[in-house]
Design a protein around this motif. Structure first.
Motif, PDB file in Angstrom:
ATOM      1  N   ILE A 163      43.623  18.838  -3.391  1.00  0.00           N
ATOM      2  CA  ILE A 163      42.828  18.597  -4.610  1.00  0.00           C
ATOM      3  C   ILE A 163      41.208  18.287  -4.146  1.00  0.00           C
ATOM      4  N   TRP A 164      41.356  17.365  -3.024  1.00  0.00           N
ATOM      5  CA  TRP A 164      39.902  17.218  -2.490  1.00  0.00           C
ATOM      6  C   TRP A 164      39.116  18.467  -2.313  1.00  0.00           C
ATOM      7  N   ALA A 183      54.821  15.240   3.447  1.00  0.00           N
ATOM      8  CA  ALA A 183      53.886  16.350   4.124  1.00  0.00           C
ATOM      9  C   ALA A 183      53.419  17.062   2.821  1.00  0.00           C
ATOM     10  N   GLY A 184      54.456  17.155   1.760  1.00  0.00           N
ATOM     11  CA  GLY A 184      54.162  18.000   0.549  1.00  0.00           C
ATOM     12  C   GLY A 184      53.018  17.022   0.041  1.00  0.00           C
ATOM     13  N   LEU A 185      53.178  15.882  -0.321  1.00  0.00           N
ATOM     14  CA  LEU A 185      52.416  14.971  -0.875  1.00  0.00           C
ATOM     15  C   LEU A 185      50.997  14.936  -0.452  1.00  0.00           C
ATOM     16  N   ILE A 186      50.776  14.981   0.906  1.00  0.00           N
ATOM     17  CA  ILE A 186      49.492  14.747   1.630  1.00  0.00           C
ATOM     18  C   ILE A 186      48.832  16.155   1.433  1.00  0.00           C
ATOM     19  N   LEU A 187      49.482  17.322   1.736  1.00  0.00           N
ATOM     20  CA  LEU A 187      48.942  18.567   1.545  1.00  0.00           C
ATOM     21  C   LEU A 187      48.391  18.747   0.082  1.00  0.00           C
ATOM     22  N   ALA A 209      51.958  23.927  -1.615  1.00  0.00           N
ATOM     23  CA  ALA A 209      52.645  22.752  -0.996  1.00  0.00           C
ATOM     24  C   ALA A 209      54.035  22.484  -1.411  1.00  0.00           C
ATOM     25  N   PRO A 210      53.911  22.262  -2.904  1.00  0.00           N
ATOM     26  CA  PRO A 210      55.370  21.654  -3.268  1.00  0.00           C
ATOM     27  C   PRO A 210      56.351  22.946  -3.716  1.00  0.00           C
ATOM     28  N   ALA A 211      55.703  24.076  -4.007  1.00  0.00           N
ATOM     29  CA  ALA A 211      56.566  25.269  -3.683  1.00  0.00           C
ATOM     30  C   ALA A 211      56.882  25.475  -2.392  1.00  0.00           C
ATOM     31  N   PRO A 230      35.008  29.570  -0.180  1.00  0.00           N
ATOM     32  CA  PRO A 230      36.604  29.527   0.329  1.00  0.00           C
ATOM     33  C   PRO A 230      37.383  28.368   0.558  1.00  0.00           C
ATOM     34  N   LEU A 231      36.571  27.282   0.893  1.00  0.00           N
ATOM     35  CA  LEU A 231      37.322  25.868   0.953  1.00  0.00           C
ATOM     36  C   LEU A 231      38.081  25.423  -0.209  1.00  0.00           C
ATOM     37  N   ARG A 232      37.303  25.621  -1.627  1.00  0.00           N
ATOM     38  CA  ARG A 232      37.716  25.331  -2.816  1.00  0.00           C
ATOM     39  C   ARG A 232      39.260  26.379  -3.264  1.00  0.00           C
ATOM     40  N   LEU A 233      38.887  27.588  -2.776  1.00  0.00           N
ATOM     41  CA  LEU A 233      40.159  28.661  -3.201  1.00  0.00           C
ATOM     42  C   LEU A 233      41.138  28.077  -2.100  1.00  0.00           C
ATOM     43  N   LEU A 234      41.083  27.669  -1.152  1.00  0.00           N
ATOM     44  CA  LEU A 234      42.103  27.106  -0.231  1.00  0.00           C
ATOM     45  C   LEU A 234      42.697  26.015  -0.623  1.00  0.00           C
ATOM     46  N   GLY A 235      41.942  25.071  -1.253  1.00  0.00           N
ATOM     47  CA  GLY A 235      42.437  23.922  -1.880  1.00  0.00           C
ATOM     48  C   GLY A 235      43.404  23.957  -2.964  1.00  0.00           C
TER      49      GLY A 235
END
Length: 457
Positions: free
Chosen positions: A67-68, A58-62, A88-90, A76-81
């Motif tokens: 990144i996308w 799940a962390g890898l997918i997120l 995600a890894p944290a 906002p979507l760039r900031l969320l990315g």
């Protein structure tokens, strides 16, 4: 022969004896480690073993989704990315620590890491890469070297390349940064004046222009690693940290016969890029702000009004609707060249490498992250001829060895096998063999003694 070749030749000689035994030993260790990771997972089922795998996936997918969103969108979507990529890894690590699963996760990672390490060691020893064949080179009587003083942030001056070359008897043509010159014309004039070797201290784009003249006249070509990334020099096994060592080829050299790429009549030594990257490098501001220019343009090029779809014929087979296409002078070991990290094991195999990419949304980005080269968004091929077009356009932006050009369609990429004579120092670092792709069926056969070493080239 110098140090760059003796080790590789010895490795090839051992392929039928000691190395095959070592390969089988590593193959057995790889299988044991792989089975060990499964045992750890089964034993830990009641203590969160599946959660470890699920959370890691799940962390890898997120991360891939983040990144996308960061690359393909603004606001906002760039900031969320960006937040997803960091959090995600944290979050996965925090979950492991909170639930006391960190030891299980650590043991799983160690077992699988050992399995992969041993598997690649087994494959490398069972099929050692034969080095490119080199022949002794005569000392040139009238070498001419073209040097760009701005290349690589001023490496020509920092490493005293002009003075060193002249000490070794070469004539240096120093380019004037304030007056762009036709380096191919300079090389042709040098040949007309009696040059018996041509060389370049500069970027790969400049290298390609002079290499074409050297190949045309069947003259030796000297590569001096004074560019920024020096991909060509790296794949020739030259020293990228000290370009002055490349000049040793003038006195203690040997010759390699390698392939030279051709894109609609223009030579290339590394890659020809179409699509997203080629569109970005066309912008004048790219040279001064690469990352900023790319981030500014990517949303339009990937999902906006600037989307371009590439169609191609790869040895007669269709490969259509790609967002980006990269054609290389001999195949890269892996698709990592998209990020500039790839290597070519050989430059004399006589084939083009072809990498096509089509990722249109976050789901496809996640699929690419999880499945890698097996993803439907990535196409990896080799070919002898690639013909590229795009709908409703008579001209395509193209990046040839990083240089921004526009070419009429169809743009045709081919290869001239063995066309270039490259003179290199006998004493050089050599080519670092890339790790072999994992083939667990061959690992099993090696471990059980069912396979024999392949015939040498």
């Amino acid at each position: 022969m110098g140090g760059a070749h003796s080790g590789g030749e010895a490795g090839g000689a051992r392929a039928g004896g000691t190395d095959l035994g070592v390969a089988r030993f590593f193959a057995r260790l790889a299988l044991l480690a792989a089975v060990g990771s499964l045992v750890v997972l089964v034993v830990a089922l009641g203590e969160g073993g599946l959660l470890v795998v699920g959370a890691g996936l799940a962390g890898l997918i997120l991360c891939a989704v983040g990144i996308w969103w960061f690359v393909a969108h603004r606001g906002p979507l760039r900031l969320l990315g960006a937040l997803l990529v960091v959090l995600a890894p944290a979050g996965v690590v925090a979950l492991f620590v909170w639930d006391g699963l960190w030891l299980t996760a650590l043991v799983l990672c160690l077992c699988w890491g050992l399995a992969v390490f041993c598997a690649r060691a087994a494959l490398r020893r069972s099929r050692p890469e034969e080095p490119q064949r080199a022949t002794p080179a005569a000392r040139p009587r009238s070498a001419v070297l073209i040097m760009n003083p701005k290349s690589g942030g001023g490496k020509v001056g920092r490493f005293g390349l002009v003075e060193r070359a002249e000490e070794l008897g070469a004539r240096v043509i120093l380019l004037d940064p304030s007056a762009p010159a036709d380096v191919a014309a300079l090389a042709r004039q040098a040949v007309a004046d009696g040059a018996d070797l041509l060389g370049v201290a500069g970027g790969d784009g400049t290298q390609a222009l002079v290499a074409a003249v050297a190949a045309e006249h069947d003259l030796p070509f000297l590569v001096i690693s004074a560019g920024t990334r020096n991909h060509f020099a790296m794949d020739l096994g030259l020293d990228r940290n000290d370009p002055a060592r490349c000049l040793d080829a003038l006195t203690e050299g040997e010759e390699l016969r390698i392939d030279l790429g051709d894109v609609s009549g223009r030579a290339f030594v590394n890659t020809v890029s179409f699509g997203v990257y080629a569109d970005v490098v066309q912008r004048p501001e790219y040279r001064d702000d690469k990352a900023g220019t790319a981030l500014s343009l990517m949303p339009d090029l990937l999902v906006g009004d600037g989307v371009r779809r590439l169609d191609s014929l790869v040895d007669g087979d269709r490969l259509d609707d790609q967002q980006a296409l990269l054609v290389s002078n001999n195949p890269y070991f892996s698709p990592d060249e998209v990020s500039g990290a790839g290597r070519r094991p050989r430059l004399d195999d006589g084939e083009l490498g072809v990498l096509g990419i089509r990722v249109e949304d976050a789901a496809q980005a996640a699929d690419l992250a999880v499945r890698g080269s097996q993803s439907t968004g990535l196409t990896v091929l080799s070919a002898h001829r690639v013909e590229v077009t795009a709908a409703d356009t008579a001209e395509l932006p193209v990046a040839v060895d990083g240089e921004a050009l526009r070419m009429p369609t169809p743009v045709v990429c081919t290869l001239r096998p063995g066309a270039l004579r490259v003179q290199v120092p006998r004493d050089r670092p050599g080519v670092v063999p890339p790790p072999p792709a994992l083939d667990w069926r061959r690992i099993r056969d090696l471990a059980l003694g069912r396979t024999e070493p392949p015939p040498t080239r």
